[in-house]
Write a protein that holds these residues in place. Structure first.
Motif, PDB file in Angstrom:
ATOM      1  N   GLY A   8       1.404  -1.086  -0.099  1.00  0.00           N
ATOM      2  CA  GLY A   8      -0.251   0.127  -0.340  1.00  0.00           C
ATOM      3  C   GLY A   8       0.320   1.832  -0.074  1.00  0.00           C
ATOM      4  O   GLY A   8       0.553   2.258  -0.288  1.00  0.00           O
ATOM      5  N   PHE A   9       2.247   0.844   0.257  1.00  0.00           N
ATOM      6  CA  PHE A   9       2.801   2.501   0.472  1.00  0.00           C
ATOM      7  C   PHE A   9       3.398   2.779  -1.325  1.00  0.00           C
ATOM      8  O   PHE A   9       3.889   1.038  -2.250  1.00  0.00           O
ATOM      9  N   ALA A  10       3.793   4.026  -0.907  1.00  0.00           N
ATOM     10  CA  ALA A  10       4.183   4.335  -3.201  1.00  0.00           C
ATOM     11  C   ALA A  10       5.170   5.236  -2.831  1.00  0.00           C
ATOM     12  O   ALA A  10       5.067   5.639  -2.245  1.00  0.00           O
ATOM     13  N   PRO A  11       6.083   6.089  -3.791  1.00  0.00           N
ATOM     14  CA  PRO A  11       7.027   6.345  -3.632  1.00  0.00           C
ATOM     15  C   PRO A  11       6.382   8.235  -4.264  1.00  0.00           C
ATOM     16  O   PRO A  11       7.235   8.782  -4.329  1.00  0.00           O
ATOM     17  N   ARG A  12       5.799   7.670  -4.890  1.00  0.00           N
ATOM     18  CA  ARG A  12       5.208   8.574  -5.474  1.00  0.00           C
ATOM     19  C   ARG A  12       2.997   9.148  -5.287  1.00  0.00           C
ATOM     20  O   ARG A  12       2.835   8.334  -5.555  1.00  0.00           O
ATOM     21  N   LEU A  13       2.982  10.263  -4.519  1.00  0.00           N
ATOM     22  CA  LEU A  13       1.626  10.245  -4.587  1.00  0.00           C
ATOM     23  C   LEU A  13       1.319  11.260  -5.908  1.00  0.00           C
ATOM     24  O   LEU A  13       1.884  12.995  -5.837  1.00  0.00           O
ATOM     25  N   GLU A  14      -0.007  11.833  -6.321  1.00  0.00           N
ATOM     26  CA  GLU A  14      -0.521  12.894  -7.020  1.00  0.00           C
ATOM     27  C   GLU A  14      -2.000  13.741  -6.148  1.00  0.00           C
ATOM     28  O   GLU A  14      -2.193  12.057  -5.182  1.00  0.00           O
ATOM     29  N   VAL A  15      -1.728  14.496  -5.331  1.00  0.00           N
ATOM     30  CA  VAL A  15      -2.429  15.339  -4.389  1.00  0.00           C
ATOM     31  C   VAL A  15      -3.015  16.145  -4.853  1.00  0.00           C
ATOM     32  O   VAL A  15      -2.715  17.340  -5.056  1.00  0.00           O
ATOM     33  N   PRO A  16      -4.247  15.897  -4.914  1.00  0.00           N
ATOM     34  CA  PRO A  16      -5.621  17.337  -5.007  1.00  0.00           C
ATOM     35  C   PRO A  16      -5.342  18.129  -3.621  1.00  0.00           C
ATOM     36  O   PRO A  16      -5.545  17.472  -2.316  1.00  0.00           O
ATOM     37  N   PHE A  17      -5.557  19.290  -4.048  1.00  0.00           N
ATOM     38  CA  PHE A  17      -6.057  20.311  -3.040  1.00  0.00           C
ATOM     39  C   PHE A  17      -6.012  21.792  -3.533  1.00  0.00           C
ATOM     40  O   PHE A  17      -5.388  21.865  -3.985  1.00  0.00           O
ATOM     41  N   ASP A  39      -8.797  10.368   1.969  1.00  0.00           N
ATOM     42  CA  ASP A  39      -7.501  12.316   2.562  1.00  0.00           C
ATOM     43  C   ASP A  39      -6.103  12.012   2.182  1.00  0.00           C
ATOM     44  O   ASP A  39      -5.654  11.719   2.803  1.00  0.00           O
ATOM     45  N   LEU A  40      -6.053  12.710   1.512  1.00  0.00           N
ATOM     46  CA  LEU A  40      -4.376  12.542   1.927  1.00  0.00           C
ATOM     47  C   LEU A  40      -3.608  13.584   2.067  1.00  0.00           C
ATOM     48  O   LEU A  40      -2.119  14.494   2.023  1.00  0.00           O
ATOM     49  N   THR A  41      -4.685  14.055   3.318  1.00  0.00           N
ATOM     50  CA  THR A  41      -4.009  15.649   3.786  1.00  0.00           C
ATOM     51  C   THR A  41      -3.200  14.706   5.000  1.00  0.00           C
ATOM     52  O   THR A  41      -2.363  15.541   6.102  1.00  0.00           O
ATOM     53  N   ARG A  42      -2.892  13.182   5.216  1.00  0.00           N
ATOM     54  CA  ARG A  42      -2.142  12.552   6.146  1.00  0.00           C
ATOM     55  C   ARG A  42      -1.395  11.538   6.006  1.00  0.00           C
ATOM     56  O   ARG A  42      -2.265  10.559   5.188  1.00  0.00           O
ATOM     57  N   LEU A  43      -0.331  11.051   5.905  1.00  0.00           N
ATOM     58  CA  LEU A  43       0.166  10.292   5.000  1.00  0.00           C
ATOM     59  C   LEU A  43       1.404   9.223   6.684  1.00  0.00           C
ATOM     60  O   LEU A  43       1.264   9.777   6.956  1.00  0.00           O
ATOM     61  N   ARG A  44       1.313   8.319   6.917  1.00  0.00           N
ATOM     62  CA  ARG A  44       2.165   7.070   6.941  1.00  0.00           C
ATOM     63  C   ARG A  44       3.442   7.087   6.010  1.00  0.00           C
ATOM     64  O   ARG A  44       3.186   7.666   4.659  1.00  0.00           O
ATOM     65  N   PHE A  45       4.531   7.097   6.590  1.00  0.00           N
ATOM     66  CA  PHE A  45       5.588   6.902   5.413  1.00  0.00           C
ATOM     67  C   PHE A  45       6.652   6.468   6.262  1.00  0.00           C
ATOM     68  O   PHE A  45       6.997   5.811   7.701  1.00  0.00           O
ATOM     69  N   ALA A  69       3.449  12.098   7.472  1.00  0.00           N
ATOM     70  CA  ALA A  69       3.670  13.565   7.334  1.00  0.00           C
ATOM     71  C   ALA A  69       1.731  14.171   7.010  1.00  0.00           C
ATOM     72  O   ALA A  69       1.391  13.692   6.824  1.00  0.00           O
ATOM     73  N   VAL A  70       2.098  15.677   7.019  1.00  0.00           N
ATOM     74  CA  VAL A  70       0.810  16.378   7.126  1.00  0.00           C
ATOM     75  C   VAL A  70       1.056  17.552   6.202  1.00  0.00           C
ATOM     76  O   VAL A  70       1.794  18.133   6.397  1.00  0.00           O
ATOM     77  N   LEU A  71      -0.042  17.114   5.459  1.00  0.00           N
ATOM     78  CA  LEU A  71       0.301  18.778   4.335  1.00  0.00           C
ATOM     79  C   LEU A  71      -0.295  19.806   4.194  1.00  0.00           C
ATOM     80  O   LEU A  71      -1.365  19.756   6.012  1.00  0.00           O
ATOM     81  N   ALA A  72       0.251  20.846   4.002  1.00  0.00           N
ATOM     82  CA  ALA A  72       0.091  21.981   4.663  1.00  0.00           C
ATOM     83  C   ALA A  72       0.511  22.858   3.213  1.00  0.00           C
ATOM     84  O   ALA A  72       1.019  22.978   2.148  1.00  0.00           O
ATOM     85  N   ARG A  73       0.272  24.230   3.586  1.00  0.00           N
ATOM     86  CA  ARG A  73       0.529  25.489   2.697  1.00  0.00           C
ATOM     87  C   ARG A  73       1.328  26.066   3.496  1.00  0.00           C
ATOM     88  O   ARG A  73       0.729  26.998   4.275  1.00  0.00           O
ATOM     89  N   LEU A  74       2.375  26.443   3.015  1.00  0.00           N
ATOM     90  CA  LEU A  74       3.105  27.638   3.593  1.00  0.00           C
ATOM     91  C   LEU A  74       2.544  28.785   3.243  1.00  0.00           C
ATOM     92  O   LEU A  74       2.513  29.578   2.150  1.00  0.00           O
ATOM     93  N   PRO A  75       2.770  29.750   4.384  1.00  0.00           N
ATOM     94  CA  PRO A  75       1.874  30.674   4.145  1.00  0.00           C
ATOM     95  C   PRO A  75       2.951  32.063   2.959  1.00  0.00           C
ATOM     96  O   PRO A  75       3.867  32.037   3.160  1.00  0.00           O
ATOM     97  N   GLY A  76       3.011  33.242   2.243  1.00  0.00           N
ATOM     98  CA  GLY A  76       3.279  33.665   1.610  1.00  0.00           C
ATOM     99  C   GLY A  76       4.497  34.368   2.898  1.00  0.00           C
ATOM    100  O   GLY A  76       3.887  35.319   3.478  1.00  0.00           O
ATOM    101  N   ALA A  77       5.513  35.018   2.081  1.00  0.00           N
ATOM    102  CA  ALA A  77       6.202  35.742   2.968  1.00  0.00           C
ATOM    103  C   ALA A  77       7.443  36.278   2.785  1.00  0.00           C
ATOM    104  O   ALA A  77       8.221  36.648   2.975  1.00  0.00           O
ATOM    105  N   GLY A  78       7.125  36.283   1.335  1.00  0.00           N
ATOM    106  CA  GLY A  78       7.745  37.748   0.416  1.00  0.00           C
ATOM    107  C   GLY A  78       9.212  36.718   0.206  1.00  0.00           C
ATOM    108  O   GLY A  78      10.316  36.940  -0.270  1.00  0.00           O
ATOM    109  N   PHE A  79       9.370  35.030   0.098  1.00  0.00           N
ATOM    110  CA  PHE A  79      10.480  34.743  -0.537  1.00  0.00           C
ATOM    111  C   PHE A  79      10.061  33.885  -1.896  1.00  0.00           C
ATOM    112  O   PHE A  79       8.548  33.497  -1.789  1.00  0.00           O
ATOM    113  N   GLU A  80      10.613  34.384  -2.540  1.00  0.00           N
ATOM    114  CA  GLU A  80      11.067  33.664  -4.059  1.00  0.00           C
ATOM    115  C   GLU A  80      11.208  32.594  -3.674  1.00  0.00           C
ATOM    116  O   GLU A  80      12.160  32.119  -3.779  1.00  0.00           O
ATOM    117  N   LEU A  81      10.436  31.738  -4.761  1.00  0.00           N
ATOM    118  CA  LEU A  81      10.480  30.124  -4.478  1.00  0.00           C
ATOM    119  C   LEU A  81      11.919  29.750  -5.857  1.00  0.00           C
ATOM    120  O   LEU A  81      11.879  30.432  -6.982  1.00  0.00           O
TER     121      LEU A  81
END
Length: 176
Positions: A8-17, A39-45, A69-81
């Motif tokens: 049931g474990f996979a090396p790659r996921l497609e995450v709708p968010f 629900d892909l917001t919480r994973l085991r690895f 692993a817990v899904l999150a969105r980092l807030p904008g903080a003036g940091f260029e990716l």
């Protein structure tokens, strides 16, 4: 030692968010599965010493970590990716915006690694906070590629790895 990835474990996921589809992984030795298949917001690895990539003193393919692993969105903080350079670009905690670090789930002292998801444009601010729990003792030395002077290098004991590098990583995704 053969690599024995749990069922049931996979090396790659497609995450709708939030109406967008992100890619997550693969990166060497890591395998994921959702805690709830709907629900892909919480994973085991599970993290293995695949090809001896992480530890020179542990058997090749040995289980090194299990975790969550817990899904999150980092807030904008003036940091260029980062859009150029290596596939994975690190930002260590002292250089990371405080607003990003505030998104760590509890227990915050154990969620020390953020790994971004990616889309067609490259790395994104969406990704997972990872909590690493060591399954064995070993030296995290990137397979002997780093030494005691590296911020990555540390001795690991079984249990939560409180010395795991405190790092936010932006992943452009695999080539092709």
């Amino acid at each position: 030692m053969p690599l024995e990835v749990p069922r049931g474990f996979a090396p790659r996921l497609e995450v709708p968010f939030e109406g967008h589809l992100y890619g997550f992984g693969p990166f060497v030795g890591y395998y994921f599965r959702p805690e709830d298949p709907a629900d892909l917001t919480r994973l085991r690895f599970a993290c293995f010493n695949e090809r001896g990539f992480y530890a020179s003193d542990a058997p090749v393919n040995a289980l090194l970590y299990e975790g969550e692993a817990v899904l999150a969105r980092l807030p904008g903080a003036g940091f260029e990716l980062p859009t150029a350079g290596d596939r994975i670009e690190p930002v260590f905690f002292p250089d990371a915006p405080a607003a990003w670090l505030a998104t760590r789930p509890e227990p915050r002292d154990q969620f020390l690694h953020f790994h971004s998801a990616y889309d067609a444009s490259g790395p994104t601010v969406v990704g997972y906070w990872l909590r690493h729990v060591a399954a064995r003792a070993f030296t995290y030395d990137m397979g002997g590629r780093v030494g005691p002077g590296s911020p990555l290098y540390h001795r690991v004991s079984p249990g939560p790895d409180l010395s795991f590098p405190s790092i936010v990583e932006f992943d452009r995704g695999p080539e092709g």
